[in-house]
Design a protein around this motif. Sequence first.
Motif, PDB file in Angstrom:
ATOM      1  N   LEU A  91       7.093   5.655   0.219  1.00 16.82           N
ATOM      2  CA  LEU A  91       5.693   5.669  -0.198  1.00 16.82           C
ATOM      3  C   LEU A  91       5.550   5.445  -1.701  1.00 16.82           C
ATOM      4  O   LEU A  91       4.679   4.697  -2.159  1.00 16.82           O
ATOM      5  N   ARG A  92       6.402   6.083  -2.493  1.00 15.23           N
ATOM      6  CA  ARG A  92       6.330   5.924  -3.945  1.00 15.23           C
ATOM      7  C   ARG A  92       6.712   4.513  -4.365  1.00 15.23           C
ATOM      8  O   ARG A  92       6.113   3.936  -5.279  1.00 15.23           O
ATOM      9  N   ARG A  93       7.702   3.943  -3.702  1.00 16.12           N
ATOM     10  CA  ARG A  93       8.087   2.565  -4.003  1.00 16.12           C
ATOM     11  C   ARG A  93       6.955   1.606  -3.623  1.00 16.12           C
ATOM     12  O   ARG A  93       6.631   0.675  -4.372  1.00 16.12           O
ATOM     13  N   GLU A  94       6.338   1.834  -2.472  1.00 16.69           N
ATOM     14  CA  GLU A  94       5.221   0.989  -2.043  1.00 16.69           C
ATOM     15  C   GLU A  94       4.046   1.117  -3.006  1.00 16.69           C
ATOM     16  O   GLU A  94       3.381   0.127  -3.325  1.00 16.69           O
ATOM     17  N   TYR A  95       3.791   2.347  -3.468  1.00 16.69           N
ATOM     18  CA  TYR A  95       2.714   2.550  -4.443  1.00 16.69           C
ATOM     19  C   TYR A  95       2.946   1.683  -5.675  1.00 16.69           C
ATOM     20  O   TYR A  95       2.038   1.006  -6.157  1.00 16.69           O
ATOM     21  N   GLN A  96       4.150   1.718  -6.224  1.00 22.33           N
ATOM     22  CA  GLN A  96       4.461   0.954  -7.420  1.00 22.33           C
ATOM     23  C   GLN A  96       4.292  -0.543  -7.188  1.00 22.33           C
ATOM     24  O   GLN A  96       3.761  -1.270  -8.042  1.00 22.33           O
ATOM     25  N   GLU A  97       4.731  -1.020  -6.025  1.00 22.45           N
ATOM     26  CA  GLU A  97       4.622  -2.447  -5.717  1.00 22.45           C
ATOM     27  C   GLU A  97       3.166  -2.882  -5.579  1.00 22.45           C
ATOM     28  O   GLU A  97       2.757  -3.913  -6.124  1.00 22.45           O
ATOM     29  N   LEU A  98       2.371  -2.097  -4.854  1.00 29.02           N
ATOM     30  CA  LEU A  98       0.959  -2.426  -4.671  1.00 29.02           C
ATOM     31  C   LEU A  98       0.202  -2.352  -6.002  1.00 29.02           C
ATOM     32  O   LEU A  98      -0.637  -3.206  -6.301  1.00 29.02           O
ATOM     33  N   ASP A  99       0.516  -1.341  -6.788  1.00 29.28           N
ATOM     34  CA  ASP A  99      -0.153  -1.158  -8.064  1.00 29.28           C
ATOM     35  C   ASP A  99       0.090  -2.348  -8.987  1.00 29.28           C
ATOM     36  O   ASP A  99      -0.790  -2.752  -9.752  1.00 29.28           O
ATOM     37  N   ALA A 100       1.284  -2.921  -8.933  1.00 30.59           N
ATOM     38  CA  ALA A 100       1.601  -4.086  -9.747  1.00 30.59           C
ATOM     39  C   ALA A 100       0.924  -5.345  -9.223  1.00 30.59           C
ATOM     40  O   ALA A 100       0.601  -6.264 -10.001  1.00 30.59           O
ATOM     41  N   LEU A 101       0.655  -5.411  -7.922  1.00 33.56           N
ATOM     42  CA  LEU A 101       0.039  -6.602  -7.324  1.00 33.56           C
ATOM     43  C   LEU A 101      -1.469  -6.677  -7.552  1.00 33.56           C
ATOM     44  O   LEU A 101      -2.031  -7.768  -7.619  1.00 33.56           O
ATOM     45  N   VAL A 102      -2.123  -5.531  -7.646  1.00 35.88           N
ATOM     46  CA  VAL A 102      -3.587  -5.526  -7.754  1.00 35.88           C
ATOM     47  C   VAL A 102      -4.099  -6.406  -8.890  1.00 35.88           C
ATOM     48  O   VAL A 102      -4.963  -7.268  -8.670  1.00 35.88           O
ATOM     49  N   PRO A 103      -3.631  -6.253 -10.149  1.00 41.18           N
ATOM     50  CA  PRO A 103      -4.167  -7.100 -11.216  1.00 41.18           C
ATOM     51  C   PRO A 103      -3.831  -8.577 -11.046  1.00 41.18           C
ATOM     52  O   PRO A 103      -4.561  -9.439 -11.554  1.00 41.18           O
ATOM     53  N   GLN A 104      -2.766  -8.863 -10.306  1.00 41.34           N
ATOM     54  CA  GLN A 104      -2.410 -10.264 -10.078  1.00 41.34           C
ATOM     55  C   GLN A 104      -3.412 -10.952  -9.149  1.00 41.34           C
ATOM     56  O   GLN A 104      -3.651 -12.156  -9.268  1.00 41.34           O
ATOM     57  N   LEU A 105      -3.996 -10.197  -8.230  1.00 38.28           N
ATOM     58  CA  LEU A 105      -4.957 -10.755  -7.278  1.00 38.28           C
ATOM     59  C   LEU A 105      -6.399 -10.607  -7.739  1.00 38.28           C
ATOM     60  O   LEU A 105      -7.296 -11.224  -7.157  1.00 38.28           O
ATOM     61  N   ALA A 106      -6.621  -9.805  -8.761  1.00 40.92           N
ATOM     62  CA  ALA A 106      -7.980  -9.387  -9.124  1.00 40.92           C
ATOM     63  C   ALA A 106      -8.949 -10.544  -9.314  1.00 40.92           C
ATOM     64  O   ALA A 106     -10.076 -10.507  -8.819  1.00 40.92           O
ATOM     65  N   GLU A 107      -8.556 -11.577 -10.015  1.00 42.65           N
ATOM     66  CA  GLU A 107      -9.495 -12.642 -10.356  1.00 42.65           C
ATOM     67  C   GLU A 107      -9.716 -13.626  -9.207  1.00 42.65           C
ATOM     68  O   GLU A 107     -10.854 -13.959  -8.879  1.00 42.65           O
ATOM     69  N   ASN A 108      -8.637 -14.060  -8.569  1.00 44.78           N
ATOM     70  CA  ASN A 108      -8.740 -15.122  -7.574  1.00 44.78           C
ATOM     71  C   ASN A 108      -8.879 -14.634  -6.136  1.00 44.78           C
ATOM     72  O   ASN A 108      -9.334 -15.381  -5.270  1.00 44.78           O
ATOM     73  N   ASP A 109      -8.500 -13.391  -5.871  1.00 44.96           N
ATOM     74  CA  ASP A 109      -8.604 -12.852  -4.518  1.00 44.96           C
ATOM     75  C   ASP A 109      -9.009 -11.380  -4.579  1.00 44.96           C
ATOM     76  O   ASP A 109      -8.242 -10.489  -4.206  1.00 44.96           O
ATOM     77  N   PRO A 110     -10.238 -11.107  -5.051  1.00 46.57           N
ATOM     78  CA  PRO A 110     -10.654  -9.703  -5.181  1.00 46.57           C
ATOM     79  C   PRO A 110     -10.688  -8.952  -3.859  1.00 46.57           C
ATOM     80  O   PRO A 110     -10.414  -7.748  -3.824  1.00 46.57           O
ATOM     81  N   ASN A 111     -11.005  -9.644  -2.765  1.00 43.71           N
ATOM     82  CA  ASN A 111     -11.018  -8.957  -1.470  1.00 43.71           C
ATOM     83  C   ASN A 111      -9.610  -8.556  -1.046  1.00 43.71           C
ATOM     84  O   ASN A 111      -9.407  -7.481  -0.484  1.00 43.71           O
ATOM     85  N   GLY A 112      -8.647  -9.433  -1.330  1.00 39.65           N
ATOM     86  CA  GLY A 112      -7.260  -9.080  -1.054  1.00 39.65           C
ATOM     87  C   GLY A 112      -6.816  -7.908  -1.909  1.00 39.65           C
ATOM     88  O   GLY A 112      -6.102  -7.009  -1.441  1.00 39.65           O
ATOM     89  N   ALA A 113      -7.246  -7.892  -3.167  1.00 42.29           N
ATOM     90  CA  ALA A 113      -6.914  -6.778  -4.050  1.00 42.29           C
ATOM     91  C   ALA A 113      -7.571  -5.486  -3.581  1.00 42.29           C
ATOM     92  O   ALA A 113      -6.991  -4.398  -3.704  1.00 42.29           O
ATOM     93  N   LEU A 114      -8.781  -5.588  -3.031  1.00 47.41           N
ATOM     94  CA  LEU A 114      -9.456  -4.407  -2.489  1.00 47.41           C
ATOM     95  C   LEU A 114      -8.675  -3.809  -1.319  1.00 47.41           C
ATOM     96  O   LEU A 114      -8.607  -2.579  -1.166  1.00 47.41           O
ATOM     97  N   ASP A 115      -8.073  -4.679  -0.499  1.00 51.05           N
ATOM     98  CA  ASP A 115      -7.232  -4.178   0.596  1.00 51.05           C
ATOM     99  C   ASP A 115      -6.055  -3.382   0.037  1.00 51.05           C
ATOM    100  O   ASP A 115      -5.661  -2.347   0.594  1.00 51.05           O
ATOM    101  N   LEU A 116      -5.503  -3.867  -1.069  1.00 50.03           N
ATOM    102  CA  LEU A 116      -4.395  -3.154  -1.700  1.00 50.03           C
ATOM    103  C   LEU A 116      -4.847  -1.798  -2.237  1.00 50.03           C
ATOM    104  O   LEU A 116      -4.121  -0.808  -2.142  1.00 50.03           O
ATOM    105  N   VAL A 117      -6.051  -1.760  -2.815  1.00 55.74           N
ATOM    106  CA  VAL A 117      -6.587  -0.497  -3.333  1.00 55.74           C
ATOM    107  C   VAL A 117      -6.733   0.518  -2.201  1.00 55.74           C
ATOM    108  O   VAL A 117      -6.413   1.702  -2.366  1.00 55.74           O
ATOM    109  N   GLU A 118      -7.216   0.066  -1.053  1.00 57.01           N
ATOM    110  CA  GLU A 118      -7.344   0.973   0.091  1.00 57.01           C
ATOM    111  C   GLU A 118      -5.983   1.509   0.513  1.00 57.01           C
ATOM    112  O   GLU A 118      -5.839   2.694   0.853  1.00 57.01           O
ATOM    113  N   ALA A 119      -4.967   0.646   0.478  1.00 54.08           N
ATOM    114  CA  ALA A 119      -3.611   1.088   0.824  1.00 54.08           C
ATOM    115  C   ALA A 119      -3.085   2.080  -0.214  1.00 54.08           C
ATOM    116  O   ALA A 119      -2.418   3.063   0.133  1.00 54.08           O
TER     117      ALA A 119
END
Length: 241
Positions: A92-120
Amino acid sequence: SEGGYNGLYLLGSRFNHSCTPNVNRCWIESLGVEVFHASRDIPPRTELCVYYIDPKSLHAERQARLLADFNFRCECEACSLTGKALETSETLRREYQELDALVPQLAENDPNGALDLVEAILAIIEAEFESDPHMSQRAYYDGFQLAITAGNMELAKAMMQNACAARLHAEGEHTETEAFQRYAADIFCHPLLNGSDSSNSKSSFESDWLRCKPCAVQVCEDETATPSQSSKAVIDLSTLD
């Protein structure tokens, strides 16, 4: 330290460390104090603990950092896990770190995808970190800005209201949380929506993001040091009731 503050807290220094702390500590710039708030309901006679290091790290990283910086091996609830429970926690902690790093990468071009990551991320915070309000407020505020980018104002309002509630829980009343309460009541007061932020959407999102890092705890090696009058600690454990 450069761009920051050092303080000697006579009361705050009495807290021990836990990688699943039940007390959140935070420096409040507008008040000039370090505040301590219970982060969840705490049963009677339970020790109150804060974090000395980033509690989101993996087991080996936490132990190495605590041993190097504070000369002890942590035996808190999270560090005492074994077998399948430890494996689940690490995953869970490893997944948290991975998702947290992905959110800003998707923020501009795929905000809905980033929102899915936030929910996770929020689901992991609930499962692994007992819905820690400091971590939750950041994730909800990320979701607020992503929802704006996606054009979903209803979701943005819900995210802002949750971010406000979590931040109040973690930090209490001060200038910054008062601003969050205004935004929760009317999201169009926020600089991202009222036109007061003149920068482009990508830089606005990144600069406004509450990418908070844990406040640093340092060992004071000078036994003759005296605390500054401005180095105060405020204790608010109202959720103990």
